[in-house]
Design a protein around this motif. Sequence first.
Motif, mmCIF file in Angstrom:
data_model
loop_
_atom_site.group_PDB
_atom_site.id
_atom_site.type_symbol
_atom_site.label_atom_id
_atom_site.label_comp_id
_atom_site.label_asym_id
_atom_site.label_seq_id
_atom_site.Cartn_x
_atom_site.Cartn_y
_atom_site.Cartn_z
ATOM 1 N N ALA A 75 113.455 90.642 109.230
ATOM 2 C CA ALA A 75 114.186 89.918 110.276
ATOM 3 C C ALA A 75 114.150 90.768 111.539
ATOM 4 O O ALA A 75 114.514 91.946 111.509
ATOM 5 C CB ALA A 75 115.630 89.668 109.850
ATOM 6 N N PRO A 76 113.716 90.220 112.665
ATOM 7 C CA PRO A 76 113.489 91.042 113.850
ATOM 8 C C PRO A 76 114.766 91.420 114.585
ATOM 9 O O PRO A 76 115.732 90.661 114.611
ATOM 10 C CB PRO A 76 112.622 90.135 114.730
ATOM 11 C CG PRO A 76 113.067 88.750 114.362
ATOM 12 C CD PRO A 76 113.363 88.806 112.877
ATOM 13 N N VAL A 77 114.753 92.615 115.184
ATOM 14 C CA VAL A 77 115.765 92.979 116.170
ATOM 15 C C VAL A 77 115.363 92.337 117.489
ATOM 16 O O VAL A 77 114.270 92.574 118.005
ATOM 17 C CB VAL A 77 115.872 94.502 116.324
ATOM 18 C CG1 VAL A 77 116.772 94.861 117.502
ATOM 19 C CG2 VAL A 77 116.430 95.122 115.052
ATOM 20 N N LEU A 78 116.234 91.497 118.030
ATOM 21 C CA LEU A 78 115.901 90.719 119.221
ATOM 22 C C LEU A 78 116.417 91.350 120.501
ATOM 23 O O LEU A 78 115.804 91.224 121.558
ATOM 24 C CB LEU A 78 116.470 89.305 119.084
ATOM 25 C CG LEU A 78 116.029 88.517 117.851
ATOM 26 C CD1 LEU A 78 116.781 87.203 117.778
ATOM 27 C CD2 LEU A 78 114.528 88.295 117.872
ATOM 28 N N ASP A 79 117.553 92.013 120.416
ATOM 29 C CA ASP A 79 118.188 92.520 121.623
ATOM 30 C C ASP A 79 119.217 93.554 121.206
ATOM 31 O O ASP A 79 119.692 93.554 120.065
ATOM 32 C CB ASP A 79 118.858 91.363 122.372
ATOM 33 C CG ASP A 79 119.153 91.682 123.828
ATOM 34 O OD1 ASP A 79 118.828 92.809 124.266
ATOM 35 O OD2 ASP A 79 119.695 90.802 124.530
ATOM 36 N N ALA A 80 119.563 94.446 122.114
ATOM 37 C CA ALA A 80 120.576 95.454 121.827
ATOM 38 C C ALA A 80 121.013 96.095 123.125
ATOM 39 O O ALA A 80 120.273 96.106 124.114
ATOM 40 C CB ALA A 80 120.043 96.523 120.867
ATOM 41 N N ASP A 81 122.220 96.623 123.140
ATOM 42 C CA ASP A 81 122.712 97.420 124.262
ATOM 43 C C ASP A 81 123.468 98.614 123.708
ATOM 44 O O ASP A 81 124.690 98.595 123.566
ATOM 45 C CB ASP A 81 123.610 96.578 125.168
ATOM 46 C CG ASP A 81 123.937 97.302 126.477
ATOM 47 O OD1 ASP A 81 123.573 98.492 126.609
ATOM 48 O OD2 ASP A 81 124.544 96.673 127.365
ATOM 49 N N PRO A 82 122.732 99.698 123.367
ATOM 50 C CA PRO A 82 123.401 100.869 122.813
ATOM 51 C C PRO A 82 124.253 101.604 123.818
ATOM 52 O O PRO A 82 125.073 102.450 123.442
ATOM 53 C CB PRO A 82 122.234 101.759 122.337
ATOM 54 C CG PRO A 82 120.982 101.112 122.781
ATOM 55 C CD PRO A 82 121.285 99.815 123.409
ATOM 56 N N ASP A 83 124.102 101.288 125.112
ATOM 57 C CA ASP A 83 124.850 101.989 126.157
ATOM 58 C C ASP A 83 126.034 101.182 126.665
ATOM 59 O O ASP A 83 126.709 101.613 127.606
ATOM 60 C CB ASP A 83 123.909 102.318 127.325
ATOM 61 C CG ASP A 83 122.788 103.248 126.895
ATOM 62 O OD1 ASP A 83 123.084 104.250 126.217
ATOM 63 O OD2 ASP A 83 121.617 102.966 127.220
ATOM 64 N N ALA A 84 126.295 100.011 126.070
ATOM 65 C CA ALA A 84 127.459 99.218 126.462
ATOM 66 C C ALA A 84 128.739 99.969 126.096
ATOM 67 O O ALA A 84 128.727 100.869 125.239
ATOM 68 C CB ALA A 84 127.428 97.867 125.761
ATOM 69 N N PRO A 85 129.865 99.639 126.742
ATOM 70 C CA PRO A 85 131.136 100.283 126.360
ATOM 71 C C PRO A 85 131.375 100.245 124.860
ATOM 72 O O PRO A 85 131.855 101.198 124.266
ATOM 73 C CB PRO A 85 132.179 99.466 127.133
ATOM 74 C CG PRO A 85 131.454 98.991 128.342
ATOM 75 C CD PRO A 85 130.035 98.717 127.884
ATOM 76 N N VAL A 86 131.039 99.110 124.240
ATOM 77 C CA VAL A 86 131.014 99.013 122.784
ATOM 78 C C VAL A 86 129.618 98.528 122.401
ATOM 79 O O VAL A 86 129.261 97.379 122.655
ATOM 80 C CB VAL A 86 132.085 98.044 122.244
ATOM 81 C CG1 VAL A 86 132.005 97.960 120.723
ATOM 82 C CG2 VAL A 86 133.472 98.490 122.674
ATOM 83 N N PRO A 87 128.774 99.379 121.809
ATOM 84 C CA PRO A 87 127.376 99.013 121.541
ATOM 85 C C PRO A 87 127.257 97.808 120.613
ATOM 86 O O PRO A 87 128.107 97.579 119.743
ATOM 87 C CB PRO A 87 126.814 100.274 120.870
ATOM 88 C CG PRO A 87 127.711 101.379 121.322
ATOM 89 C CD PRO A 87 129.064 100.769 121.429
ATOM 90 N N TRP A 88 126.177 97.057 120.805
ATOM 91 C CA TRP A 88 125.919 95.890 119.967
ATOM 92 C C TRP A 88 124.426 95.730 119.768
ATOM 93 O O TRP A 88 123.611 96.269 120.512
ATOM 94 C CB TRP A 88 126.518 94.617 120.574
ATOM 95 C CG TRP A 88 126.026 94.283 121.952
ATOM 96 C CD1 TRP A 88 126.565 94.680 123.136
ATOM 97 C CD2 TRP A 88 124.874 93.499 122.295
ATOM 98 N NE1 TRP A 88 125.839 94.208 124.195
ATOM 99 C CE2 TRP A 88 124.796 93.468 123.715
ATOM 100 C CE3 TRP A 88 123.908 92.821 121.551
ATOM 101 C CZ2 TRP A 88 123.780 92.785 124.393
ATOM 102 C CZ3 TRP A 88 122.902 92.139 122.231
ATOM 103 C CH2 TRP A 88 122.852 92.126 123.633
ATOM 104 N N VAL A 89 124.075 94.953 118.734
ATOM 105 C CA VAL A 89 122.679 94.663 118.439
ATOM 106 C C VAL A 89 122.587 93.239 117.906
ATOM 107 O O VAL A 89 123.472 92.781 117.178
ATOM 108 C CB VAL A 89 122.092 95.672 117.423
ATOM 109 C CG1 VAL A 89 122.846 95.625 116.110
ATOM 110 C CG2 VAL A 89 120.610 95.422 117.192
ATOM 111 N N ALA A 90 121.566 92.512 118.339
ATOM 112 C CA ALA A 90 121.341 91.133 117.890
ATOM 113 C C ALA A 90 120.063 91.070 117.066
ATOM 114 O O ALA A 90 119.029 91.611 117.467
ATOM 115 C CB ALA A 90 121.238 90.188 119.089
#
Length: 548
Positions: A75-90
């Motif tokens: 299943a592919p990693v589509l998007d992520a923001d490791p530098d967001a105030p609270v990191p997330w990954v889609a």
Amino acid sequence: MQPLEAGEPRTIGAYRLLGRLGAGGMGRVYLARSEGGRTVAVKVVHPHFALDEQFRARFRREVEAARRVGGAWTAPVLDADPDAPVPWVATGFVAGPALGAAVAGHGPLPQHTVRTLGAGLAEALAAVHALGLVHRDVKPSNVLLTLDGPRLIDFGIARATDSTASLTTTGVSVGSPGYMAPEQIVGSGEVTGAADVFSLGAVLAYAATGTAPFPGDSSAALLYKVVHEEPELGALTGELRELVGGCLAKDPSARPAPAVLARRLAPAGAGASVAAGWLPGPLVEQVSRTAVRLLDLEPASGEDPLASGPVPFTSQALGVFGPPIDPVPATPPPMPTPPPRQAAAPADRKRGGRLSLSVTTRDESERPGGSRKVSCTVALAVAGVLAAVTVGAGVLLDLFPGGGGGPDDTAAQPPASSETGAPTDGGTGPAEVPKTFAGTWEGSITAAGLPAGTMKVTIEPGGRTGEQVGKAEQTDILGNFICEDLLTATSADARTLVVDARRGPRSKGMCSESTKGLRLELSGGTLRYVSADARAGNPVGDLTRGGR
């Protein structure tokens, strides 16, 4: 799936949230849609970890590693923001049950299914190893079954084998007891791709026999057997037994390479085997219904002022992890109108071609919301998130409540019964529970149309209304025990046993205190489990005696 609560975001990045799949020690996971209509799983880490720069570095590195993993069987990693105030990954959302739940609900898989499963996973591992990565946690809950083939997920603890910087604590094993390779357990030398091959062999043995090749009642017993004892392969015979046994060799150098294993399992390739039809009928039906129900989900309304942007550290919904807890308002609000019950997808509802994981929104009228308590029947989990980042021993998030129930469910209007089981009229004494209900029943359940793990119901012989007659035990899709309900009979006849359930002593913190009017309906050789708890998604499932 649970509705979004006050204070939770309505969008994360470019993704509109449909609801909350679950929560665990690492964070929360949401089901969401992209602007283009693709269904995704968005994981938001716990704010506590966001304060840890070492965790941020680990999260960033593992997201980068997961982005490199591609191919037909992941299943592919589509998007992520490791530098967001609270990191997330889609990640791409996989509409299919975990292997563990499939085997628990339907029994061992046919040999051709096991061979196709093994070929697909071996091809996935060959691609992973070619990138210099080791998955390190191949197990039944990290293997999902779809109409288009198996998917190997959760690269959150995979790491680059050419790295000089360790991202795990020295001396801590990463993996799952019973499926870890001996060299992972004893820490003897470098862990290579051969460890994944060992784990794959254990997974295939489980898929083919219904039991793990190294059974045990504790982690210590499992680890000892993996290191010192030969696997128990049960009824496995012929070439499949030979291949699985080769994967489970204690010596890493004696195990086959993934590419070689894939060719022997499916000489024409896993894709050809999948195209010819690889899942047994009951699993095809289960996967199809789940995928169809995803089309009916509507994005959450944007009424909440915290509707978009990075999740703030002060958001109560993301600052406290575990089961959803209904807030206590200063003034009690009016009870929300329960959402309308949906009929299960009818058998004649046809959709051409294969079901795609990229689904689009259909226009429907807005559905009323309302918070939902977690009961034994809906403390559920799913392994459908590729980049669930884990620390130490590879602990996964508890995810994915779900389950069916339509207007035909008799649980919609449970019969009146007294609290104690005493007769409501006529002066007759407590009724005896028919002997046909006695025994242990087990099978997969769903709630709100989505997979909800496995339910085991045990009814003791000789029980009567007004008495405790048995218990219900739920295991999540990851194979973890969640809740125990103690069942008190309120009415009984030859076909239907109605019980009230209350929380048992073995229940985890996420389980609610009681559920009334739970129906157990005999039909042929199955026991239909039907909950009347609409706020919990009306959990339902067909259980078989002994789980067969």
